[in-house]
Each structure stands twice: as structure tokens, then as C-alpha cells.
Write a protein that holds these residues in place. Structure first.
Motif, short mmCIF file in Angstrom:
data_model
loop_
_atom_site.label_atom_id
_atom_site.label_comp_id
_atom_site.label_asym_id
_atom_site.label_seq_id
_atom_site.Cartn_x
_atom_site.Cartn_y
_atom_site.Cartn_z
N GLN A 17 0.82 -1.20 0.00
CA GLN A 17 0.00 0.00 0.00
C GLN A 17 0.86 1.26 0.00
O GLN A 17 0.42 2.32 -0.47
CB GLN A 17 -0.93 -0.02 1.22
CG GLN A 17 -2.14 0.90 1.11
CD GLN A 17 -3.12 0.48 0.02
OE1 GLN A 17 -3.17 -0.68 -0.35
NE2 GLN A 17 -3.88 1.44 -0.49
N TRP A 52 1.06 3.05 -3.25
CA TRP A 52 -0.17 3.59 -3.83
C TRP A 52 0.11 4.95 -4.46
O TRP A 52 0.81 5.78 -3.89
CB TRP A 52 -1.24 3.73 -2.76
CG TRP A 52 -2.57 4.17 -3.29
CD1 TRP A 52 -3.00 5.44 -3.48
CD2 TRP A 52 -3.65 3.31 -3.71
NE1 TRP A 52 -4.28 5.44 -3.98
CE2 TRP A 52 -4.69 4.15 -4.14
CE3 TRP A 52 -3.81 1.93 -3.77
CZ2 TRP A 52 -5.91 3.65 -4.62
CZ3 TRP A 52 -5.02 1.43 -4.23
CH2 TRP A 52 -6.05 2.28 -4.65
N ARG A 99 -7.16 -1.78 -3.78
CA ARG A 99 -6.16 -2.08 -2.77
C ARG A 99 -4.88 -2.58 -3.45
O ARG A 99 -4.89 -2.96 -4.61
CB ARG A 99 -6.68 -3.16 -1.80
CG ARG A 99 -6.84 -4.51 -2.45
CD ARG A 99 -7.71 -5.47 -1.69
NE ARG A 99 -9.11 -5.13 -1.82
CZ ARG A 99 -9.87 -5.52 -2.87
NH1 ARG A 99 -9.35 -6.22 -3.86
NH2 ARG A 99 -11.13 -5.20 -2.94
#
Length: 247
Positions: free
Chosen positions: A139, A142, A153
């Protein structure tokens, strides 16, 4: 994904270093399964069909591809890829236990209800059948690229394993992929977060590179692919798992 980005995606998927090197590795993983040439294989998210083209060229005869995108399936048909159709990867119309292998590369992160998708992939697998799944990793990576691609996700390897286990699949192997570029990518993402917020629409990372640079990156990841045939890697931009349906 955004329509403009999807057009770029299809233009680049055959020759871009990222897609070529990942496709090479997925193909090698399929080969390592020592499947019969008439093994029933489903690719979820087949896009314009380059992986199916390669498998067909290597003699695999029982191939099926689906994609949620009508333009992607139209492109696959123009490329003369047979047995492809528009279908939601989380709501398959195939009968139970129809396939020996399901391949889903960069698909699961696009589906809001991941367990619905995984249960469907499990359902259409025959007992003992294999699921090969790739997803973007970490993450902390991202970025606008995920936004443009309509991702829900990113995953760590452990998160992916837990998701597969909850769905009833037994993970046999998992690793990260594209470790070579993980540190540069992480630095770029950090710098992007430190910059003032831009008012322009988000854009993805895909772009046409000079031939020499595209070739150099492809060679780098092909070297990593050879290493991955023997060891698992601790970090990467993507993570993958090979899981089986219980007999």
C-alpha cells in the motif's frame, strides 16, 4: 480503468517491458506445472489476449479468456484469439469444475469484493486445480497509477495468502516480483507525496520508452525471472501466489 488509459494500455501491452517480462514469467510458471496441452485453462482479465496467443503458439489447445472490457475482447478477436468473451471476473457463467488452471494477473485489485471473485475462481476449478494470481504489492506504493486503474487495494504477500486461505485455497508458492525496481519506485512514490497537491487529473505510469531503455528494463526483469525460478524474493512491486483447490 479510465477509458483513455485503457487505450494506452492496449497499445503498449505487446511490447512494453513491464507486460512482456510479467507475461514471460507467468508463461514459465504455467510451463512448470507440466500440464497436458489440452488442459483447460481460463485467463480472467485476458485484455487483448497476448498471453493466450503465446500459450496457443506453444501448443495449448483448450484456452478460454474473459475480460470485463468490450474493447479488450474486440481487440483479442482482431488478433484472432479464439474463445474469448466479455464477462465479469467476479460473476462467472461457466459451470462448476470447468477448468484445471485459472490465471488472473492484475485483476483481483480491481474487484471490490475480493472474496466473491476468489470463491468464483475456486468454484470453476476442478479439485486439485491451480490458481495463479498476480496483484500490485504494498500500500505504500499507492499512487495516481492506482487511481487511474480503479484499484481498490494493493497487497503484501501475507495479505494475499490470507485472502486465498479465507476463500478455501491452499497456497503452494508465493513471492514478490519486480524486486529490482522496488527501491526506485518507493523513492519516486515518496517524492510524489511530498510535492504540493496537483490540480490536474491523475495519470498512470504507462508511457512509450525509447527502444534502448525499454530493452534494458526488459533484460533486467528477465534476469530476475530466471532467479525467481529457483528462489522467492522478499520485496517487489507486485506479488504473486500459486494456490490449489483441495482435492
Amino acid at each position: 480503468m479510465d477509458l483513455a488509459y485503457e487505450t494506452t494500455y492496449h497499445e503498449l501491452e505487446e511490447q512494453h517491458w513491464w507486460f512482456q517480462s510479467r507475461r514471460d514469467f507467468i508463461f514459465s510458471l504455467v510451463q512448470d506445472l507440466n500440464l497436458a496441452k489440452d488442459t483447460a485453462l481460463l485467463e480472467v482479465g485476458c485484455s487483448g489476449g497476448p498471453l493466450l496467443q503465446r500459450l496457443r503458439h506453444e501448443g495449448y489447445t483448450n484456452l478460454t479468456g474473459i475480460d470485463l472490457s468490450a474493447p479488450a475482447i474486440a481487440l483479442a478477436r482482431r488478433r484472432q484469439v479464439p474463445n474469448v468473451q466479455v464477462m465479469d471476473g467476479a460473476r462467472l457463467s461457466f459451470p462448476t469444475a470447468a477448468f484445471d488452471v485459472v490465471v488472473a494477473s492484475d485483476v483481483l485489485e480491481h474487484i471490490e469484493d475480493e472474496q466473491q471473485a476468489l470463491r468464483e475462481w475456486l468454484r470453476v476449478l476442478r479439485p486439485g486445480g491451480c490458481l495463479l494470481v498476480f496483484v500490485p504489492a504494498f500500500q505504500l506504493l499507492w499512487s495516481d497509477h492506482d487511481v487511474v486503474n480503479h484499484h481498490f487495494r494493493r497487497y503484501s504477500a501475507e495479505q494475499l495468502r490470507q485472502s486465498l486461505t479465507r476463500a478455501g485455497l491452499h497456497t503452494q508458492r508465493q513471492s514478490y516480483w519486480n524486486s529490482a525496481l522496488f527501491l526506485p519506485a518507493a523513492i519516486v512514490r515518496l517524492v510524489q507525496r511530498l510535492r504540493p497537491t496537483s490540480q490536474s487529473p491523475p495519470s498512470g505510469d504507462l508511457q512509450v520508452l525509447p527502444g534502448i531503455l525499454n530493452g534494458a528494463l526488459l533484460t533486467l526483469l528477465r534476469c530476475e525471472n530466471r532467479l525467481l525460478r529457483h528462489v522467492n524474493l522478499p520485496v517487489g512491486i507486485s506479488t504473486f501466489a500459486l494456490a490449489r483447490k483441495p482435492v
